[in-house]
Design a protein around this motif. Structure first.
Motif, PDB file in Angstrom:
ATOM      1  N   LYS A 121     -12.893  44.104  44.659  1.00 25.71           N
ATOM      2  CA  LYS A 121     -12.782  42.926  45.508  1.00 25.71           C
ATOM      3  C   LYS A 121     -11.333  42.581  45.828  1.00 25.71           C
ATOM      4  CE  LYS A 121     -17.077  40.831  43.809  1.00 25.71           C
ATOM      5  NZ  LYS A 121     -17.685  39.618  43.179  1.00 25.71           N
ATOM      6  N   SER A 122     -10.397  43.439  45.412  1.00 24.97           N
ATOM      7  CA  SER A 122      -8.978  43.175  45.618  1.00 24.97           C
ATOM      8  C   SER A 122      -8.568  43.494  47.057  1.00 24.97           C
ATOM      9  CB  SER A 122      -8.137  44.000  44.639  1.00 24.97           C
ATOM     10  OG  SER A 122      -6.772  43.934  44.972  1.00 24.97           O
ATOM     11  N   ASP A 123      -8.081  42.490  47.770  1.00 24.65           N
ATOM     12  CA  ASP A 123      -7.585  42.708  49.136  1.00 24.65           C
ATOM     13  C   ASP A 123      -6.326  43.564  49.133  1.00 24.65           C
ATOM     14  OD1 ASP A 123      -9.620  41.253  50.247  1.00 24.65           O
ATOM     15  OD2 ASP A 123      -8.490  39.376  50.343  1.00 24.65           O
ATOM     16  N   THR A 124      -5.458  43.358  48.141  1.00 23.30           N
ATOM     17  CA  THR A 124      -4.207  44.115  48.105  1.00 23.30           C
ATOM     18  C   THR A 124      -4.465  45.595  47.830  1.00 23.30           C
ATOM     19  OG1 THR A 124      -3.922  43.495  45.770  1.00 23.30           O
ATOM     20  CG2 THR A 124      -2.793  42.154  47.416  1.00 23.30           C
ATOM     21  N   LEU A 125      -5.485  45.896  47.026  1.00 30.73           N
ATOM     22  CA  LEU A 125      -5.848  47.294  46.792  1.00 30.73           C
ATOM     23  C   LEU A 125      -6.353  47.931  48.082  1.00 30.73           C
ATOM     24  CD1 LEU A 125      -6.438  49.758  45.016  1.00 30.73           C
ATOM     25  CD2 LEU A 125      -8.647  48.722  44.436  1.00 30.73           C
TER      26      LEU A 125
ATOM     27  N   ILE B 208      10.568  50.645  61.900  1.00 33.61           N
ATOM     28  CA  ILE B 208      10.176  49.282  61.542  1.00 33.61           C
ATOM     29  C   ILE B 208       8.777  49.283  60.925  1.00 33.61           C
ATOM     30  CG2 ILE B 208       9.864  46.929  62.370  1.00 33.61           C
ATOM     31  CD1 ILE B 208      12.712  47.932  62.560  1.00 33.61           C
ATOM     32  N   TYR B 209       7.867  50.067  61.510  1.00 30.64           N
ATOM     33  CA  TYR B 209       6.518  50.186  60.953  1.00 30.64           C
ATOM     34  C   TYR B 209       6.569  50.793  59.553  1.00 30.64           C
ATOM     35  CZ  TYR B 209       4.791  49.375  65.706  1.00 30.64           C
ATOM     36  OH  TYR B 209       4.519  48.841  66.931  1.00 30.64           O
ATOM     37  N   PHE B 210       7.464  51.748  59.360  1.00 23.44           N
ATOM     38  CA  PHE B 210       7.613  52.399  58.056  1.00 23.44           C
ATOM     39  C   PHE B 210       8.011  51.375  56.992  1.00 23.44           C
ATOM     40  CE2 PHE B 210      10.668  54.767  55.215  1.00 23.44           C
ATOM     41  CZ  PHE B 210       9.675  55.329  54.423  1.00 23.44           C
ATOM     42  N   ILE B 211       8.973  50.520  57.333  1.00 18.99           N
ATOM     43  CA  ILE B 211       9.425  49.497  56.386  1.00 18.99           C
ATOM     44  C   ILE B 211       8.287  48.522  56.071  1.00 18.99           C
ATOM     45  CG2 ILE B 211      11.018  47.560  56.069  1.00 18.99           C
ATOM     46  CD1 ILE B 211      13.011  49.121  57.835  1.00 18.99           C
ATOM     47  N   TRP B 212       7.553  48.098  57.097  1.00 22.26           N
ATOM     48  CA  TRP B 212       6.446  47.167  56.886  1.00 22.26           C
ATOM     49  C   TRP B 212       5.365  47.806  56.010  1.00 22.26           C
ATOM     50  CZ3 TRP B 212       5.096  42.428  56.588  1.00 22.26           C
ATOM     51  CH2 TRP B 212       3.759  42.039  56.690  1.00 22.26           C
ATOM     52  N   THR B 213       5.103  49.080  56.226  1.00 25.58           N
ATOM     53  CA  THR B 213       4.098  49.784  55.425  1.00 25.58           C
ATOM     54  C   THR B 213       4.499  49.816  53.955  1.00 25.58           C
ATOM     55  OG1 THR B 213       3.545  51.172  57.323  1.00 25.58           O
ATOM     56  CG2 THR B 213       2.798  51.926  55.169  1.00 25.58           C
ATOM     57  N   ILE B 214       5.771  50.048  53.683  1.00 22.30           N
ATOM     58  CA  ILE B 214       6.266  50.030  52.301  1.00 22.30           C
ATOM     59  C   ILE B 214       6.038  48.652  51.674  1.00 22.30           C
ATOM     60  CG2 ILE B 214       8.354  50.117  50.887  1.00 22.30           C
ATOM     61  CD1 ILE B 214       9.380  52.336  52.652  1.00 22.30           C
ATOM     62  N   VAL B 215       6.299  47.597  52.455  1.00 17.64           N
ATOM     63  CA  VAL B 215       6.110  46.235  51.961  1.00 17.64           C
ATOM     64  C   VAL B 215       4.642  46.001  51.591  1.00 17.64           C
ATOM     65  CG1 VAL B 215       6.150  43.795  52.622  1.00 17.64           C
ATOM     66  CG2 VAL B 215       8.075  45.277  53.216  1.00 17.64           C
ATOM     67  N   VAL B 216       3.716  46.421  52.483  1.00 17.59           N
ATOM     68  CA  VAL B 216       2.291  46.185  52.237  1.00 17.59           C
ATOM     69  C   VAL B 216       1.800  46.989  51.040  1.00 17.59           C
ATOM     70  CG1 VAL B 216      -0.036  46.431  53.196  1.00 17.59           C
ATOM     71  CG2 VAL B 216       1.826  45.608  54.639  1.00 17.59           C
ATOM     72  N   VAL B 217       2.222  48.240  50.938  1.00 16.42           N
ATOM     73  CA  VAL B 217       1.716  49.114  49.875  1.00 16.42           C
ATOM     74  C   VAL B 217       2.285  48.734  48.516  1.00 16.42           C
ATOM     75  CG1 VAL B 217       1.670  51.488  49.010  1.00 16.42           C
ATOM     76  CG2 VAL B 217       1.269  51.043  51.432  1.00 16.42           C
ATOM     77  N   PHE B 218       3.585  48.485  48.441  1.00 16.48           N
ATOM     78  CA  PHE B 218       4.232  48.332  47.138  1.00 16.48           C
ATOM     79  C   PHE B 218       4.508  46.873  46.737  1.00 16.48           C
ATOM     80  CE2 PHE B 218       5.394  52.662  48.470  1.00 16.48           C
ATOM     81  CZ  PHE B 218       4.974  53.370  47.358  1.00 16.48           C
ATOM     82  N   LEU B 219       4.741  46.000  47.706  1.00 18.85           N
ATOM     83  CA  LEU B 219       5.096  44.626  47.353  1.00 18.85           C
ATOM     84  C   LEU B 219       3.916  43.663  47.393  1.00 18.85           C
ATOM     85  CD1 LEU B 219       8.585  44.174  49.080  1.00 18.85           C
ATOM     86  CD2 LEU B 219       8.041  44.866  46.743  1.00 18.85           C
ATOM     87  N   PHE B 220       2.976  43.875  48.310  1.00 18.60           N
ATOM     88  CA  PHE B 220       1.847  42.959  48.407  1.00 18.60           C
ATOM     89  C   PHE B 220       1.078  42.824  47.088  1.00 18.60           C
ATOM     90  CE2 PHE B 220       0.410  41.660  52.865  1.00 18.60           C
ATOM     91  CZ  PHE B 220       1.707  41.478  53.287  1.00 18.60           C
TER      92      PHE B 220
END
Length: 419
Positions: A147-151, A400-412
């Motif tokens: 049920k994890s949204d971040t996962l 820019i998309y690459f940086i955002w993807t890193i944020v979502v995968v690793f920081l979220f």
């Protein structure tokens, strides 16, 4: 070898056939690209005319490349197929395995192929391999909360990181060359076309095989799906990549036609669709599923625009074709604006969640990119710039998309406490 150096080498060795052949064999793609740009000023020179015919001769025969290249692809396909069967071999829950590792069944093997093909240095290969291993370990160590949204967000965005690594290996030693980046976008379009053709052929073969066995009383549907189809699916894009590289003539005429046909059709569909929303009773402001589908539509149309620009940026394009792309971009900006206002409304009404923040961030990034591309297309139709500059605008923004993807995968997961 830089583009300027290659260009100078071609010009200085125009009367040295042996050195020209050496340049071509050592760096085929840069040689062809720079020669094509130089040829108009060299036209009439017998050596230049010969090389022009040689570089643009399209053989009707299918090339299987070198023996080592074919063997490399065959081994990669076998390993990818074996990895796809790991859940059955080791009793790993399929939902757990495929949701986290689906990207690792294809992208690392394609990256290995282009790293080997482009002769990347050992240090660069180790860096890229280390990044892939780190992603593999990280995604499989995330808490198994269904049920994890971040996962879910990490699993959805991780293939984009693997795609970026593929782009780095595809570019080889020309990572900062925007023409090479556009070539990578074209490769993705060609790969999609070739993969679709192989899947259609595989589907026909599957239907025939199951039908023939059923005629003699054997029901092989389950066995075929579990041990043939599941094993072969990861191998399809690997083989498709190999075919696009060894036989570019198979798709280099199909892809531009697809882009030219579908761009106006999608434009008409979007206009009608936006009008139909008003009378449908559905809206992305109050319907979560509709908003998600709306964003999927947006990503698909953006991909079509970028693919069309990448396909046409190196060719002469009709004014009507550029106008279609401009109108499609404008309509897509409107679609993006609706999606952005909808997710902003949902955040203001029901608060912040990982999904809403991810969609909001993605929509903002896409809107800025679309506005940038739309302005460049407008300059193209008004003769203030060339279509190649639109391609440069597309590739300029991709990091820019690459940086955002890193944020979502690793920081979220950390910021939202794995919720």
């Amino acid at each position: 070898m830089t583009n300027t150096t290659m260009r100078d080498e071609i010009l200085s060795n125009l009367h040295n056939p042996k050195q020209l052949e050496k340049l071509y064999r050592g760096n085929k793609t840069p040689f062809k690209r720079e020669f094509n740009q130089l040829y108009p000023q060299m036209k009439g020179n017998i050596v230049a005319d010969y090389w022009n015919e040689r570089l643009h001769y399209e053989s009707e025969e299918i090339s299987w490349g070198s023996r080592n290249e074919f063997l490399f692809i065959l081994i990669a396909a076998l390993i990818a197929g074996t990895m796809a069967k790991l859940p059955a071999l080791f009793a790993i829950p399929e939902e757990y395995f495929y949701s986290r590792n689906i990207g690792f069944l294809v992208f690392p093997f394609l990256s290995a192929y282009f790293a080997w093909k482009n002769g990347l240095g050992v240090r660069k290969i180790l860096y890229l391999a280390g990044a892939i291993v780190m992603c593999l370990v990280y995604i499989n160590l995330l808490p198994n909360n269904l049920k994890s949204d971040t996962l879910l967000l990490a699993c959805l965005h991780l293939p984009l990181l693997l795609w970026v690594i593929l782009g780095v290996t595809f570019a080889g030693h020309e990572l900062n060359n925007y023409k090479k980046q556009l070539e990578f976008l074209r490769f993705n379009g060609d790969l999609a076309v070739m993969t679709a053709l192989l899947l259609i052929a595989g589907g026909i073969m599957t239907a025939i095989t199951i039908g023939l066995f059923s005629l003699i009383g054997y029901k092989i549907e389950q066995f075929y799906a579990e041990y043939i189809v599941a094993f072969a699916l990861p191998a399809v894009p690997i083989m498709a990549s190999y075919l696009t590289q060894t036989n570019p003539q198979l798709v280099n005429k199909v892809s531009p036609v697809i882009a030219r046909i579908f761009s106006p059709l999608v434009l008409v569909m979007l206009v009608i669709y936006l009008g139909a929303i008003i009378f449908s009773g559905k809206d992305p402001y109050n319907d979560r599923e509709f908003l998600l589908l709306f964003n999927v539509l947006l990503v698909g149309v953006m991909a079509l625009i970028f693919f069309s620009v990448a396909e046409n940026s190196t060719k002469s394009t009709s004014v009507s074709g550029v106008w279609v792309l401009l109108l499609l971009s404008i309509v897509t900006v409107i679609v993006n604006g609706i999606a952005l206002s909808a997710i902003s409304f949902r955040i203001s009404e029901w608060g912040i969640t990982p999904n809403r923040v991810a969609i909001l961030g993605s929509n903002v990034l896409m809107l800025v990119h679309l506005l940038l591309v739309t302005m460049m297309l407008l300059k193209t139709v008004t003769k203030k710039t060339a279509l190649t500059q639109v391609g440069r605008a597309i590739t300029f923004y991709l990091p820019i998309y690459f940086i955002w993807t890193i944020v979502v995968v690793f920081l979220f997961p950390l910021v939202f406490s794995f919720k």
